[in-house]
Design an enzyme around this catalytic site. Structure first.
Site, PDB file in Angstrom:
ATOM      1  N   HIS A 158     -76.871 -14.771  24.596  1.00 37.69           N
ATOM      2  CA  HIS A 158     -77.429 -16.248  24.880  1.00 37.69           C
ATOM      3  C   HIS A 158     -78.445 -16.455  23.595  1.00 37.69           C
ATOM      4  O   HIS A 158     -79.265 -17.612  23.938  1.00 37.69           O
ATOM      5  CB  HIS A 158     -78.489 -15.694  25.867  1.00 37.69           C
ATOM      6  CG  HIS A 158     -77.653 -15.685  27.552  1.00 37.69           C
ATOM      7  ND1 HIS A 158     -76.918 -16.520  27.526  1.00 37.69           N
ATOM      8  CD2 HIS A 158     -77.817 -14.489  27.889  1.00 37.69           C
ATOM      9  CE1 HIS A 158     -76.301 -16.409  29.095  1.00 37.69           C
ATOM     10  NE2 HIS A 158     -76.248 -14.617  28.693  1.00 37.69           N
ATOM     11  N   ASP A 193     -67.526 -13.050  29.524  1.00 41.10           N
ATOM     12  CA  ASP A 193     -69.524 -12.529  30.459  1.00 41.10           C
ATOM     13  C   ASP A 193     -68.749 -13.585  32.222  1.00 41.10           C
ATOM     14  O   ASP A 193     -69.083 -14.623  31.728  1.00 41.10           O
ATOM     15  CB  ASP A 193     -70.491 -12.249  29.942  1.00 41.10           C
ATOM     16  CG  ASP A 193     -71.905 -12.312  30.606  1.00 41.10           C
ATOM     17  OD1 ASP A 193     -71.973 -10.888  29.656  1.00 41.10           O
ATOM     18  OD2 ASP A 193     -72.359 -12.542  31.267  1.00 41.10           O
ATOM     19  N   ASP A 282     -70.366  -8.170  33.844  1.00 45.17           N
ATOM     20  CA  ASP A 282     -70.955  -8.571  35.360  1.00 45.17           C
ATOM     21  C   ASP A 282     -70.380  -9.101  36.082  1.00 45.17           C
ATOM     22  O   ASP A 282     -70.866  -9.735  37.253  1.00 45.17           O
ATOM     23  CB  ASP A 282     -72.579  -9.324  34.540  1.00 45.17           C
ATOM     24  CG  ASP A 282     -71.464  -9.952  33.415  1.00 45.17           C
ATOM     25  OD1 ASP A 282     -71.071 -10.758  33.227  1.00 45.17           O
ATOM     26  OD2 ASP A 282     -73.189 -10.581  32.637  1.00 45.17           O
TER      27      ASP A 282
HETATM   28  C1  SP5 Z   1     -75.967 -10.764  28.966  1.00 43.19           C
HETATM   29  C2  SP5 Z   1     -76.102 -11.085  29.963  1.00 43.19           C
HETATM   30  O1  SP5 Z   1     -75.641 -11.160  31.097  1.00 43.19           O
HETATM   31  N1  SP5 Z   1     -77.551 -11.600  30.597  1.00 43.19           N
HETATM   32  C3  SP5 Z   1     -77.928 -12.965  31.502  1.00 43.19           C
HETATM   33  C4  SP5 Z   1     -79.459 -12.606  31.606  1.00 43.19           C
HETATM   34  C5  SP5 Z   1     -79.297 -12.858  33.153  1.00 43.19           C
HETATM   35  N2  SP5 Z   1     -80.435 -13.615  33.289  1.00 43.19           N
HETATM   36  C6  SP5 Z   1     -81.511 -13.994  34.182  1.00 43.19           C
HETATM   37  C7  SP5 Z   1     -81.381 -13.639  35.368  1.00 43.19           C
HETATM   38  C8  SP5 Z   1     -82.426 -12.656  36.314  1.00 43.19           C
HETATM   39  C9  SP5 Z   1     -82.081 -11.814  37.273  1.00 43.19           C
HETATM   40  N3  SP5 Z   1     -82.869 -10.635  36.417  1.00 43.19           N
HETATM   41  C10 SP5 Z   1     -82.783  -9.847  37.475  1.00 43.19           C
HETATM   42  C11 SP5 Z   1     -83.771  -8.650  37.230  1.00 43.19           C
HETATM   43  C12 SP5 Z   1     -83.678  -7.140  38.668  1.00 43.19           C
HETATM   44  N4  SP5 Z   1     -84.245  -6.505  38.507  1.00 43.19           N
HETATM   45 ZN    ZN Z   2     -74.009 -11.773  31.975  1.00 45.78          ZN
END
Ligand code: SP5
Ligand code: ZN
Length: 349
Positions: A158, A193, A282
């Site tokens: 990102h 990803d 993921d």
């Molecule tokens: C490298 C990668 O997989 N980055 C993913 C970034 C996603 N960020 C936004 C999604 C937010 C979800 N956050 C959940 C927090 C749970 N404690």
């Molecule tokens: Zn990701």
């Protein structure tokens, strides 16, 4: 369990933010240092990382951004703040080039979300994560290994030339791809990803030499929303050298496999002689922040199809947040690639 040369440096663990802004409140940071610990512990012999310095980083990132990353946390502290540095104002309207000293302005200038805090050890960890990718690449370029695995937290895809976002600070994948290109290789990047690799795409968007192909959750429903739509195909000299294959939430290996075949067709058509695989676990059915339905055994299937390209593959770790399952998922993917030392004499008869 794992059968491929893997690279990692313990200084990568220095990055440990506490929380991120999500759904209007603070939640625990998903990209925890324990992710890397878990995977690292599953490798009996992680290989040491070499220091290639700043130069290869600066082939991809702007110097002012790198300097910002380096000093952001201490500047934050110097402004009397505690905890991790995070922005709250972004220059989306016209004034992006305005140079300001205030740490809050610089945090806005060099990021695009509030999910990517800069902690005390962020620079150190990011620096070594990039060196890990470069060391794993060198093993391929030097002819030591056919394929290798860079265990790269913090992740990369990102992050763009002058911004962090999505838990990513330096774009390890792009840094390695650029280094490979400068060494005369014809490079394709395949990003698997769950999230679209908007930073990597942006870095190579007008570049005719490096193909960027990504299979990811449809940005109409998933982060990073603004990038990764099917109509983004590259621009200028790079027109046609970006391919986005967004898939709906709930996707299983059947539909995923069809997208993968299309992606691999594009890699073949590019006549790449090196593949950089941006690998996020993921896409796993139990990932806590994602919504595909891939099972563990699917990673071996995916790897087998990629290996059938018969190209050297640099695998760079991106996301994957089902921490207890992570080492097994990574192991399953790597098991689909054979660890072949390039020298045939080293292969037991
Ligand atoms: C490298 C990668 O997989 N980055 C993913 C970034 C996603 N960020 C936004 C999604 C937010 C979800 N956050 C959940 C927090 C749970 N404690
Ligand atoms: Zn990701």
């Amino acid at each position: 369990m794992n059968s491929i040369a893997a690279y990692f440096d313990r200084r990568q663990l220095a990055h440990a933010p506490l929380q991120e802004l999500h759904n209007g409140g603070w939640t625990a940071y998903a990209e925890k240092a324990s992710r890397a610990e878990q995977i690292a512990a599953s490798f009996p012999d992680l290989r040491p990382v070499r220091d290639y310095g700043l130069e290869p980083l600066l082939q991809v990132h702007d110097r002012d951004y790198v300097e910002f990353l380096r000093s952001a946390h201490s500047d934050w502290r110097a402004a009397g703040r505690s905890g991790d540095a995070i922005g709250y104002t972004w220059p989306v309207v016209r004034r992006r080039r305005l140079k300001l000293d205030r740490i809050d302005a610089r945090l806005g200038r060099y990021s695009y979300d509030a999910a990517t805090p800069i902690a005390e050890g962020t620079w150190e960890a990011s620096y070594w994560s990039a060196q890990t990718a470069l060391t794993a690449l060198a093993a391929i370029l030097d002819g030591e290994m056919r394929s290798s695995f860079a265990l790269c937290p913090p992740p990369a895809h990102h992050s763009g030339r002058d911004y962090c976002g999505g838990y990513c600070y330096l774009n390890n994948t792009a840094i390695a791809a650029e280094q490979a290109r400068r060494s005369g290789r014809r490079v394709a990047i395949l990003d698997i990803d769950y999230h679209h690799g908007n930073g990597t795409q942006d870095i190579f968007y007008e570049d005719p030499d490096v193909l960027f192909v990504s299979i990811h959750a449809d940005p109409a429903t998933d982060y990073p929303f603004f990038w990764g739509h099917a109509e983004e195909r590259g621009e200028g000299a790079g027109a046609g050298k970006t391919l986005n294959l967004p898939l709906p939430q709930g996707t299983d290996i059947e539909a995923y496999g069809r997208a993968l075949d299309e992606a691999l067709g594009a890699v073949r058509a590019h006549k790449a002689d090196l593949l950089v695989l941006s690998y996020g676990a993921d896409t796993f059915e139990e990932d806590p922040i994602s919504h595909f339905r891939l099972r563990r055994s699917d990673y071996r299937t995916i790897a087998g199809r990629i290996a059938a390209l018969d190209l050297p593959v640099l695998i760079v770790m991106e996301g994957g947040y089902a921490i207890d399952a992570l080492a097994l998922n990574v192991g399953e993917l790597l098991s689909g690639f054979v660890a072949e030392p390039k020298d045939a004499d080293l292969i037991p008869q």
